[in-house]
Design an enzyme around this catalytic site. Structure first.
Site, short mmCIF file in Angstrom:
data_model
loop_
_atom_site.label_atom_id
_atom_site.label_comp_id
_atom_site.label_asym_id
_atom_site.label_seq_id
_atom_site.Cartn_x
_atom_site.Cartn_y
_atom_site.Cartn_z
CE LYS A 120 -4.36 74.88 4.89
NZ LYS A 120 -5.81 74.97 4.57
CG ASP A 138 -6.14 72.27 0.03
OD1 ASP A 138 -6.13 71.10 -0.43
OD2 ASP A 138 -6.27 73.27 -0.69
#
Length: 211
Positions: A120, A138
């Site tokens: 991420k 997220d």
């Protein structure tokens, strides 16, 4: 959700916010990397407050490394998991100095090899610092994608794969930011603000809430 709906949603988000970016404050790829690394399980607001104090003092791999773990802790002790994060920041700075000439590598594998940097974080850096069409999923993006039925997936990896498949190229660089902002301010976790949502008529969430 059909593709025509997705494109209309993306078009509306683009019209409302043509040049979206992260809410983390940064002036260089290094500052962005450190801010994103610190933002895990923490708010952007808390990270920005801490970095507003640290970056004027140290904002390069060498200067941050010179602070040492204890020095970094003093700046980030208001951020969640600050002990672990301070160690990772110092280790990351050391690797950047030793292996990358103190530059942020524009390379996924090299980024993910840095301590505390996962997929991420690498996606955010590649997208925001270098303009790659990556999509960092997220909790906000996961929620919005599944709730609206824009891109359904049982976990963040599957949502990312679906988004990369269904989002047309012209929207890929910015979609990460639109979805995060939509999840942060409109399609919030407990009670979505459907009454003020610009894509409410396209969203396929069954339990819409009028404001």
């Amino acid at each position: 959700m059909n593709q025509q709906k997705r494109i209309e949603m993306l078009t509306r988000w683009r019209d409302a916010n043509p040049h979206p970016t992260t809410e983390l404050n940064f002036t260089s790829p290094f500052e962005l990397l450190i801010a994103v690394l610190l933002s895990a399980q923490a708010t952007d607001v808390s990270v920005n407050k801490a970095m507003a104090k640290m970056f004027p003092v140290a904002n390069t791999p060498e200067s941050v490394y010179a602070l040492g773990v204890d020095g970094v802790k003093e700046f980030i002790k208001t951020i969640g998991l600050f002990n672990t994060k301070a160690v990772n920041v110092i280790k990351t700075c050391k690797m950047l100095i030793d292996q990358h000439n103190s530059e942020i590598p524009e390379n996924r594998a090299a980024l993910e090899a840095l301590p505390g940097v996962g997929r991420k974080t690498a996606n955010v850096v590649l997208n925001t610092a270098f303009g790659w069409p990556t999509i960092a999923v997220d909790t906000h993006i996961d929620r919005v994608s599944n709730r609206t039925k824009f891109a359904v997936g049982k976990n963040v990896d599957l949502v990312e794969k679906k988004l990369l498949k269904v989002v047309p190229a012209e929207f890929k660089v910015d979609v990460h930011h639109w979805l995060i902002l939509h999840g942060r301010y409109t399609c919030i976790a407990r009670k979505p603000r459907c009454g003020s949502c610009i894509v409410e008529d396209l969203c396929e969430f069954k339990d819409k809430v009028d404001e």
